[in-house]
Scaffold this motif. Structure first.
Motif, mmCIF file in Angstrom:
data_model
loop_
_atom_site.group_PDB
_atom_site.id
_atom_site.type_symbol
_atom_site.label_atom_id
_atom_site.label_comp_id
_atom_site.label_asym_id
_atom_site.label_seq_id
_atom_site.Cartn_x
_atom_site.Cartn_y
_atom_site.Cartn_z
ATOM 1 N N GLY A 1 -8.924 -8.287 3.703
ATOM 2 C CA GLY A 1 -9.316 -7.424 2.606
ATOM 3 C C GLY A 1 -9.645 -8.223 1.364
ATOM 4 N N ALA B 1 -4.759 -1.026 2.519
ATOM 5 C CA ALA B 1 -5.152 -2.026 1.520
ATOM 6 C C ALA B 1 -5.832 -1.388 0.316
ATOM 7 C CB ALA B 1 -6.066 -3.066 2.171
ATOM 8 N N ASP B 2 -6.596 -0.288 0.533
ATOM 9 C CA ASP B 2 -7.359 0.325 -0.547
ATOM 10 C C ASP B 2 -6.581 1.402 -1.298
ATOM 11 O OD1 ASP B 2 -9.402 -1.286 0.285
ATOM 12 O OD2 ASP B 2 -10.480 0.278 1.395
ATOM 13 N N ASN C 1 -3.249 -9.326 6.497
ATOM 14 C CA ASN C 1 -4.153 -8.249 6.110
ATOM 15 C C ASN C 1 -5.355 -8.196 7.050
ATOM 16 O OD1 ASN C 1 -5.207 -6.084 4.671
ATOM 17 N ND2 ASN C 1 -6.234 -7.393 3.176
ATOM 18 N N THR D 1 -0.286 -4.719 1.833
ATOM 19 C CA THR D 1 -1.215 -4.781 2.963
ATOM 20 C C THR D 1 -0.412 -4.850 4.256
ATOM 21 O OG1 THR D 1 -1.318 -7.216 2.884
ATOM 22 C CG2 THR D 1 -2.979 -5.997 1.606
ATOM 23 N N ARG E 1 -5.884 -0.182 8.567
ATOM 24 C CA ARG E 1 -5.611 -1.349 7.703
ATOM 25 C C ARG E 1 -6.304 -1.187 6.355
ATOM 26 N NH1 ARG E 1 -7.794 -5.219 5.393
ATOM 27 N NH2 ARG E 1 -9.862 -4.690 6.205
ATOM 28 N N ARG E 2 -7.572 -0.760 6.390
ATOM 29 C CA ARG E 2 -8.326 -0.578 5.148
ATOM 30 C C ARG E 2 -7.681 0.516 4.278
ATOM 31 N NH1 ARG E 2 -13.119 -0.060 8.307
ATOM 32 N NH2 ARG E 2 -14.115 -2.071 8.695
#
Length: 527
Positions: A527, A464-465, A513, A478, A460-461
């Motif tokens: 996030g 998102a990043d 997210n 996300t 997930r990170r």
């Protein structure tokens, strides 16, 4: 060599049950409900699966399509996990019948071809003939009547022995009905004569379907008196072997009788037959009931009652629209329930090479998951290591398509697919799949619920990043993820996916997210 699991039951063999499953329906259903618990208690799993297919076959004839399809799909998954050729072939034969009932001629043909391709020449002739019949029926639905008849004739040649008499008469009926559909009167009548002669030689009586087929053939060549003489006894419940009948077979015969009587100018008799037909048809929301309504219009016109014929015709067209709409909705619902996202039919000659990859992303697709997840869960059930899954869905993906374009949306899906594949490849035997649209699945063998939740949180990170601005501008990208594990949550594939889906929706409802796992303490970080 006979297929594994062939045993002789105290009263009838499993082969007999398989051969007569589509007829003598009520007796077959009773036998299955009595014998299935016995097979379970004895631990004879192969016999159990064969009985379940017989039950599905008879259930299809009772019009309970979704129930039958679910049974077949469960047996098919079990058989494919063990590469049990006999049960795989039988499953395909029954799925062909299911899709024939649903009006999906493409999938009907696809499974019929698979059923024939999977045959072993050592298997009993009656079974091989039944699979050829399935292919012939599928070809007939598509209008390939010569090719269909060739399959039916091959089935007849395989069933000339006494122990295949049930399948033989079904194949003969197929030939006659194929010629009726092709509107080849002389060939249809000759085929009907041949069928009735074989049935008489066997010491039997024709069933409703066989009577209707023969009468339709005789109508094509003007043998109306013979057709009426043959059908008339059904008014009093006589003249037919009721075990050889579909659930609306009697109504079909009564409709045919009324039609033949009208064509012969016997209008009073036609009215009496049609009244009985329409009374019986009221409980059936089917094409046969609609045909009875249209015959009523024809009969009114034949008697000179044109005003009532006009009003009845308008009512008929209204009912036809309603029925066609209901059938469309029912077929769509059934197809969703059976396959959820069944892919478009491929070239029937390439069915064994059906793609297991999603065209857009290159990930595995839903078909791959449906085939392999049951096998992986079976290993867990048999004492293997824990297995976890993660169901991913892009957050507000419609906003990406609407704001940026569908081409950008496709590129987002491709990039996320790469991230998911890299994440799953960190786990031995890990699988990444696109189920459809913006929904993805990660399968993590050997990973317990806590570790799986942490693994999915890292994924997930990563999403998102990622640097999305060059692609989507100010629109963020996300994902929300639901995690489920076997055996802690479920061992059934559908139930496990459903549990992950519930947690995915929990993630959506709690802000998106984030990851929602099996335990209250699972990672749920926005996030």
């Amino acid at each position: 060599m006979m297929p594994e699991g062939v045993v002789t039951l105290p009263d009838r063999s499993i082969e007999e049950l398989e051969d007569r499953g589509r007829h003598h329906v009520e007796r077959t259903l009773e036998d299955c409900h009595r014998l299935i618990p016995r097979a379970e208690a004895a631990g004879d799993i192969v016999l159990l699966q064969r009985l379940r297919l017989v039950l599905a076959d008879a259930t299809t004839r009772r019009g309970r399509i979704e129930e039958a399809a679910q049974l077949v799909r469960e047996v098919q998954a079990w058989a494919e996990a063990r590469r049990h050729d006999y049960l795989i072939a039988r499953s395909n034969r029954l799925l062909s019948a299911v899709f024939g009932k649903l009006g999906d001629t493409a999938l009907c043909l696809e499974h019929a071809v698979a059923a024939v391709h999977g045959l072993n020449r050592d298997w009993r002739p009656s079974l091989r003939a039944d699979h050829l019949r399935a292919l012939g029926q599928a070809l007939s639905f598509l209008g390939s009547f010569d090719e269909a008849r060739a399959q039916f004739e091959d089935a007849c040649r395989l069933t000339e022995t006494a122990d295949a008499r049930i399948v033989r008469r079904m194949a003969l009926n197929d030939i006659a009905y194929c010629e009726v559909l092709a509107e080849r009167g002389p060939q249809a009548a000759a085929a009907a004569d041949r069928m009735l002669a074989v049935i008489a030689a066997q010491g039997g009586r024709p069933g409703y379907e066989e009577l209707d087929t023969a009468a339709a053939a005789y109508e094509l060549v003007g043998r109306l008196a013979e057709a009426e003489l043959m059908l008339a006894p059904v008014v009093d419940g006589l003249g037919a072997d009721t075990s050889f009948s579909d659930y609306d077979g009697l109504v079909g015969c009564l409709w045919r009788l009324a039609r033949v009587q009208r064509l012969r100018g016997r209008l009073d008799d036609a009215r009496a037959s049609l009244d009985l037909c329409r009374t019986r048809a009221r409980e059936l929301n089917s094409v046969v009931a609609l045909e009875a309504d249209y015959e009523h219009v024809e009969l009114l016109a034949a008697t000179g009652d044109y005003e009532n014929a006009y009003h009845s015709l308008r009512s008929y067209h209204e009912r036809r629209k309603v029925l066609e709409n209901e059938q469309r909705v029912s077929r769509a619902a059934s197809l969703r329930a059976i396959f959820e996202a069944e892919e478009a039919r491929r070239d029937s000659q390439m069915f064994r090479e059906m793609a297991e990859r999603d065209a857009l992303t290159g990930l595995h697709n839903r078909r791959f998951v449906d085939t392999n997840l049951p096998r992986l869960l079976l290993e867990v059930a048999e004492g293997g290591a824990t297995l976890s899954i993660g169901l991913l869905d892009l957050d507000h993906f419609k906003r990406v398509n609407d704001t940026c374009s569908h081409a950008v949306g496709d590129e987002v899906l491709r990039r996320i697919a790469t991230m998911i594949e890299e994440s799953s490849s960190c786990v031995p035997g890990g699988v990444a799949a696109r189920l459809g649209g913006e929904e993805f699945l990660v399968i993590l063998p050997g990973i317990d619920p806590g570790a799986a939740t942490e693994h999915l949180e890292q994924l997930r990170r990563t999403v998102a990043d990622a640097a999305w601005r060059d692609l989507t501008g100010s629109v963020p990208v996300t994902v929300s993820i639901g995690c489920a594990s076997a055996p802690d949550d479920e061992l059934d594939p559908s139930a496990l996916l459903h549990r992950a889906d519930q947690r995915l929706y929990d993630a959506k409802d709690s802000g998106r997210n984030r990851v929602v796992g099996p335990h209250p303490g699972a990672v749920e970080v926005a996030g």
